[in-house]
Design an enzyme around this catalytic site. Structure first.
Site, PDB file in Angstrom:
ATOM      1  N   ASP A   9      -0.533 -22.608  47.187  1.00  0.00           N
ATOM      2  CA  ASP A   9       0.436 -23.662  46.913  1.00  0.00           C
ATOM      3  C   ASP A   9       1.857 -23.104  47.022  1.00  0.00           C
ATOM      4  OD1 ASP A   9       1.375 -26.205  46.092  1.00  0.00           O
ATOM      5  OD2 ASP A   9      -0.233 -26.392  44.614  1.00  0.00           O
ATOM      6  N   HIS A  18      -1.321 -31.297  42.019  1.00  0.00           N
ATOM      7  CA  HIS A  18      -1.544 -30.253  43.016  1.00  0.00           C
ATOM      8  C   HIS A  18      -3.024 -29.888  43.092  1.00  0.00           C
ATOM      9  CE1 HIS A  18       2.734 -28.947  43.724  1.00  0.00           C
ATOM     10  NE2 HIS A  18       2.862 -29.748  42.681  1.00  0.00           N
TER      11      HIS A  18
END
Length: 483
Positions: free
Chosen positions: A115, A18
């Site tokens: 995120d 990520h």
């Protein structure tokens, strides 16, 4: 700094898969004059500093994790935790809300890109007059299949394995699988569906991943996604029909060329790779957080041996595992001795981008992480894909011979448990590395060249970022109407 300079806060989940796309996007936005503040945890800072392009308008800001969860203070994300404990970091992120609010209040950025885990962030940012945008770091096809809002239509409670074998309502069905029928028959294998169940499971009463993503969809100013219409137009159109928000495309975030001063300066690596002819070596690697079982390692090794092709086999193991001992037990007896003239096995980090770009490397056997696929194509490597979990199955579905791009080949696996054997590895590698004038290898290679060329067109890739900057400036004036 000009009055019109954008200031963007980056806030990824604390896993390298990520963090890496957030770094790539930060570097590209920075080169277009955007000021970047990057939120992370202290243990991650050295790795981020090594990858962020230095700029007087880019800063890294540490967040302190609550000691209540018993996580090490210097933890470097999920990499430092056994897989069973990695979910603790989602709860840890939830507990950073007071810090995040204080920092955003002081920084006063124009945007914060967040995120999947931080579903609470848009509400918090809105109180401060800041625009919050969900940054989807996965492919559009994976997002469309797993977390599209229509995924739970007609499902009572959490989905089952059988539910997940079928695509969500409206999912584009353009695949070469003859068994796919108009009534939404099973599209993925049983073991693939099973590995995606975790998106719907909760941890200590914490909202599950699916809920978090839906909340983020609903409350974001816009959706930022790491892809482009050229590669994933069908799935972007599907997502836009489901999520009524503006979409901003970053493009596939092609990695920047390493500076000319950066070379594969490890004499041992350079000497070993240089002994093989151009495009002849198979580079086999599964990233830092995709782990193989003992049986998978053994069959992979035997499959590479069967090919007769030079190979570099890189492995990683979970935290708190004796990697040397695990490897010793996993590799077939006599394997290292039999392949010592043309093969090498390595544990841990390698300079992947430089290895993929080496003249002798011609094939990338990997887990089908989206960033890895882009790196492989950019460096003109043939793709043999062995997806292990979650989004990787859909990335492979997009990339391989039955999908849209038709630029790689997937290793065949058994439906129930995902078993593959040495012959499956051998067959996949042979198809695109040996039988290059036969079908399907010939067509796959032609398509691989097409996408390699597209990703190497710097003007095209830069336009994605300049368009993104322009869209963000428009949003600051007024929220654009959804198409």
């Amino acid at each position: 700094m000009g009055d019109d300079q954008l200031h963007v806060v980056m806030f990824p989940f604390f896993a390298f898969g990520h963090v890496s796309p957030f770094i790539q996007l930060s570097n590209k936005l920075s080169s277009h004059g955007v000021r970047i503040s990057f939120f992370t945890i202290p243990g991650f800072i050295p790795r981020i500093e090594n990858l962020l392009i230095p700029s007087p308008t880019t800063q890294i800001i540490p967040l302190q994790l609550s000691p209540s969860l018993g996580l090490p203070p210097d933890i470097a994300g999920t990499f430092d935790l056994p897989p069973s404990e990695a979910i603790k970091l989602i709860t840890a992120i939830d507990l950073t809300q007071p810090q995040v609010k204080s920092l955003l209040s002081d920084l006063k950025p124009d945007f914060v890109l967040f995120d999947f885990a931080q579903h609470w962030l848009p509400s918090l940012a809105s109180e401060l007059g800041i625009k919050a945008m969900l940054f989807i770091v996965f492919s559009a096809i994976a997002c469309a299949y797993v977390v599209a809002p229509s995924r739970l239509a007609g499902v009572d409670g959490n989905p089952t394995v059988d539910d997940l074998r079928k695509p969500p309502q409206g999912f584009p069905m353009r695949f070469g699988y003859e068994h796919i029928a108009a009534d939404h028959s099973n599209l993925i294998k049983t073991f693939q569906a099973r590995t995606n169940l975790f998106h719907y499971e909760s941890f200590n009463e914490s909202p599950n991943n699916f809920f978090r993503v839906q909340e983020a969809f609903n409350s974001s100013t816009a959706i930022v996604i790491k892809t482009c219409f050229e590669m994933e137009g069908l799935y972007l159109d599907f997502l836009k029909s489901q999520i009524h928000k503006p979409f901003i495309l970053t493009g596939p975030l092609v990695p920047a060329e390493p500076p000319s001063s950066v070379v594969l300066n490890d004499e041992d690596w350079t000497k070993w790779l240089a002994q093989f002819s151009a495009k002849s070596v198979v580079f086999c690697s599964f990233g830092s957080e995709t782990f193989l079982t003992k049986e998978q390692i053994s069959e992979l090794a035997l499959g590479l041996e069967l090919t007769g092709i030079p190979f570099l086999f890189v492995l990683n193991f979970p935290a708190k595992v004796n990697a040397e001992a695990e490897l010793k037990h996993a590799l077939p007896v006599g394997f290292l001795e039999r392949t010592k003239e043309r093969g090498r096995v390595h544990i841990g980090w390698v300079p992947q981008q430089l290895i993929l770009g080496h003249d002798s490397v011609g094939c990338y056997l990997c887990h089908a992480g989206f960033s890895s696929l882009i790196e492989g194509l950019v460096n003109d490597c043939q793709l043999v894909l062995l997806p292990i979990k979650s989004d990787q199955f859909f990335n492979s579905m997009l990339m391989c011979e039955n999908g849209i791009l038709k630029a790689g080949i997937e290793v065949n696996r058994r439906d129930q448990d995902g078993y593959f054997g040495k012959e499956d590895i051998f067959t996949a590698v042979k198809t695109i590395m040996v039988e290059v004038e036969k079908e399907p290898g010939k067509s796959i290679r032609l398509n691989q060249k097409k996408w390699h060329k597209f990703l190497r067109e710097k003007d095209v890739q830069e336009k994605f970022i300049s368009n993104m900057v322009a869209e963000m400036k428009k949003i600051l004036v007024h929220n654009p109407l959804v198409d």
